[in-house]
Design an enzyme around this catalytic site. Sequence first.
Site, PDB file in Angstrom:
ATOM      1  CG  HIS A  20      -8.008 -17.308  -6.650  1.00 41.03           C
ATOM      2  ND1 HIS A  20      -8.853 -16.372  -7.181  1.00 41.03           N
ATOM      3  CD2 HIS A  20      -8.343 -17.434  -5.341  1.00 41.03           C
ATOM      4  CE1 HIS A  20      -9.673 -15.938  -6.238  1.00 41.03           C
ATOM      5  NE2 HIS A  20      -9.383 -16.554  -5.110  1.00 41.03           N
ATOM      6  CG  ASP A  41      -3.982  16.196   3.386  1.00 40.87           C
ATOM      7  OD1 ASP A  41      -5.042  16.157   4.029  1.00 40.87           O
ATOM      8  OD2 ASP A  41      -3.211  17.175   3.391  1.00 40.87           O
ATOM      9  CG  HIS A  75       9.110  17.085  -0.732  1.00 40.31           C
ATOM     10  ND1 HIS A  75      10.114  16.243  -1.157  1.00 40.31           N
ATOM     11  CD2 HIS A  75       8.093  16.946  -1.620  1.00 40.31           C
ATOM     12  CE1 HIS A  75       9.715  15.612  -2.257  1.00 40.31           C
ATOM     13  NE2 HIS A  75       8.489  16.016  -2.558  1.00 40.31           N
ATOM     14  CG  HIS A  99       4.134  18.962  -1.876  1.00 37.94           C
ATOM     15  ND1 HIS A  99       3.743  18.075  -0.909  1.00 37.94           N
ATOM     16  CD2 HIS A  99       4.832  18.237  -2.806  1.00 37.94           C
ATOM     17  CE1 HIS A  99       4.172  16.861  -1.257  1.00 37.94           C
ATOM     18  NE2 HIS A  99       4.827  16.940  -2.396  1.00 37.94           N
ATOM     19  CD  GLU A 146      -4.956  -9.830   0.730  1.00 38.58           C
ATOM     20  OE1 GLU A 146      -5.314  -8.630   0.612  1.00 38.58           O
ATOM     21  OE2 GLU A 146      -5.758 -10.772   0.673  1.00 38.58           O
TER      22      GLU A 146
HETATM   23  C1  LIG Z   1       2.473   5.805  -3.008  1.00 40.50           C
HETATM   24  C2  LIG Z   1       2.917   7.181  -3.405  1.00 40.50           C
HETATM   25  N1  LIG Z   1       2.280   7.819  -4.385  1.00 40.50           N
HETATM   26  C3  LIG Z   1       2.678   9.031  -4.795  1.00 40.50           C
HETATM   27  C4  LIG Z   1       3.749   9.647  -4.195  1.00 40.50           C
HETATM   28  C5  LIG Z   1       4.234  11.004  -4.685  1.00 40.50           C
HETATM   29  N2  LIG Z   1       3.904  12.033  -3.689  1.00 40.50           N
HETATM   30  C6  LIG Z   1       4.808  12.465  -2.808  1.00 40.50           C
HETATM   31  S1  LIG Z   1       4.186  13.563  -1.743  1.00 40.50           S
HETATM   32  C7  LIG Z   1       2.673  13.513  -2.472  1.00 40.50           C
HETATM   33  C8  LIG Z   1       1.531  14.343  -1.968  1.00 40.50           C
HETATM   34  C9  LIG Z   1       1.381  14.179  -0.534  1.00 40.50           C
HETATM   35  O1  LIG Z   1       0.495  15.091  -0.012  1.00 40.50           O
HETATM   36  P1  LIG Z   1       0.481  15.332   1.548  1.00 40.50           P
HETATM   37  O2  LIG Z   1       0.551  14.048   2.249  1.00 40.50           O
HETATM   38  O3  LIG Z   1      -0.668  16.198   1.827  1.00 40.50           O
HETATM   39  O4  LIG Z   1       1.841  16.049   1.815  1.00 40.50           O
HETATM   40  P2  LIG Z   1       2.090  17.594   2.013  1.00 40.50           P
HETATM   41  O5  LIG Z   1       1.650  18.261   0.736  1.00 40.50           O
HETATM   42  O6  LIG Z   1       1.278  17.989   3.173  1.00 40.50           O
HETATM   43  O7  LIG Z   1       3.553  17.679   2.231  1.00 40.50           O
HETATM   44  C10 LIG Z   1       2.681  12.610  -3.533  1.00 40.50           C
HETATM   45  C11 LIG Z   1       1.503  12.333  -4.395  1.00 40.50           C
HETATM   46  C12 LIG Z   1       4.394   8.939  -3.163  1.00 40.50           C
HETATM   47  N3  LIG Z   1       5.443   9.435  -2.516  1.00 40.50           N
HETATM   48  N4  LIG Z   1       3.940   7.741  -2.760  1.00 40.50           N
END
Ligand SMILES: Cc1ncc(C[n+]2csc(CCOP(=O)(O)OP(=O)(O)O)c2C)c(N)n1
Length: 672
Positions: free
Chosen positions: A480, A164, A37, A269, A418
């Site tokens: 539960h 985000d 990334h 990304h 939790e």
């Molecule tokens: C809990 C979780 N769900 C999905 C992902 C897969 N994933 C990795 S990065 C990403 C998008 C993140 O977007 P953002 O935080 O805006 O990162 P940027 O594009 O700015 O690098 C996703 C969905 C993950 N790492 N963790």
Amino acid sequence: MDQMTPHSVKTSTSERDLANCIRALSMDAVQAANSGHPGMPMGMADIATVLFHDFLKFDPKDPHWLDRDRFLISNGHGSMLLYSLLYLTGYEDMPLEELKKFRQARSRTPGHPEYRHADGIETTTGPLGQGIGNAVGLALGERIMNATFGDALVDHHTYVFMGDGCLMEGLSHEAISLAGHLKLGKLITFFDHNGISIDGDTRLAVSDDQPARFRAANWHVQEIDGHDPVVIRAAIKEAQAVTDKPSMIACKTVIGFGLPTKAGTGKAHGEAPGDEEIAGARKQLGWTAPPFEIPDALMSTWRAIGKQGADSRAAWAKRVSEAKPDLRAEFERRNRGELPTNWRDAITKARAEFIESGKPMATRKASGAVLEHLADVIPELLGGSADLTPSNNTRTAQQREIGPGKYDGSYIHYGVREHGMAAALNGLSLHGGLVPYGGTFLTFSDYARPSIRLAAMMEARSIFVMTHDSIGLGEDGPTHQPIEHLAALRAIPQLAVYRPGDPVETAECWEAILERGRQAALIALSRQPMPLLRTETKGENRSAKGAYVLHEAEGGARRVTLFGTGSELHLAVEARERLQAQGIPTAVISMPCRRLFEEQDAAYRASVIGDAPARVAVEAAVEMGWERYLGDKGRFVGMDSFGMSGKIDDLYPLFGITTDAVVDAAHKSLAA
Ligand SMILES: Cc1ncc(C[n+]2csc(CCOP(=O)(O)OP(=O)(O)O)c2C)c(N)n1
């Protein structure tokens, strides 16, 4: 959203060039790995440069110094930003070769930052939202330690990068709400407000006013240009000056800053930019050095940044050495993660009381009684519950509560959060100097599971206290009543799941949990009373072996072996009496922790399992996992459906979990 175009901000050459070192290393490493990334590191490089250049208190020569600032990337996919910084600032275990091995097996530079893989990695991140959740625990841990040891010994910040994605995750709500409530003024977060996630523009899925969200949770919020070092610097200064609120700095950035065609788009990304795009980025950034090469002048500036903290560290070490001897000894003991020498007395006392009373007792109550003694002798024991304190029996008489601006206690009301609690527990245990535990109902382990999994992966000393561990909780009904949870939790590698069967085993399980400094643990406890099945006041901790022969067969070689755990162990004991009376030599194996049993040597395991032709396991949960001990002819007495609301005395017979059923299963196994 209105994206800024790259280079719209005027900055001094040197700061931009320093940031470009992170950009160049990140794109080169991603390209070499052909995966990763580049977007986040290239977008947040300017912020990281200012933070490390002017603010972060750290010393690569002593990465574990307790009073260092903590720096986390909750958006862990941007791991190359962290690895670049560790290399540039001179962490010895992060040479250039490791960056070249980005994402390769056995490298120190895995796809997402992993705790213990390299110095300077404060926690494992990747599952979005976990880092900010951990940061709440780290920042709270700092305040709690500060309350005991004072500003001279503990006084540092926790800085977090988050994207985000982190803020879309539900966990972020729990984490920011808890941090705002607790007024964690030394927590400073940077929101990478680039408006891009994997699917593209974040407006596809979210229209929250993120700054307003944080303000509503009692945070101090600033909104800045994340590429302008001057405003970044001013924002960090302002955030540091606010001491009664955590800070969120929403930084407008361009994802993949510098990439000629991909910057500001979803394409920046998470994919290798390609040779052409990288060549274009080099041009745009004015970067002429070959791949993985940092020009000498920039390298020496970065190395100098890495040396800035040495004086602070030395001054701190001096303050520690000059502290009052008692305080210093206590501080150093706690930092080493060593428990006080007399801590086992607490276990002995609790055990003696259980045996003297001889009365049936719920294991959750027994756990509460053990904690009463432990809290007397282990000041770093830090309790808490997600709004189930009276049910979880997690709070002891002497524990004072921690609250907004009040950190000199040892009990945390996590609220109905939790997941936030579990992530914070991980941060608290990673901070050092504290042994945190937190309670909820076992069925809600599902709400905390992602953080429990990471606790296990990190070998963090996080302790999850989970009561109401079966249909035995009764009237609250199937929502539960945990059914599949024990199997699902036992499936997590490295996690030690304990399920004691009586008060003495409860004390033994707590002892085993505490003596294993580097293992995440979960203790499942009953709501309903359990008879006392163990009566030795002293002697070996039998539960610490994971499983043991509670009653050996009498009158000949074993014909039946019965396995039991927790609240069903007494059914196995009663069934054994009946089988013995029928002339069938029967043994009972108590198995409070399967993981610990599997760690024992083969001879011990064989001696416990034995070779009886018939085997039966009883547990008010699904069978999954018991097969390995039962063999083809074995039988299981337990649950294969959801439970039901009703009285416990009605439910166990209704679901066929009784002494009769165990005896019957033993006969069937013998006949098989
Ligand atoms: C809990 C979780 N769900 C999905 C992902 C897969 N994933 C990795 S990065 C990403 C998008 C993140 O977007 P953002 O935080 O805006 O990162 P940027 O594009 O700015 O690098 C996703 C969905 C993950 N790492 N963790």
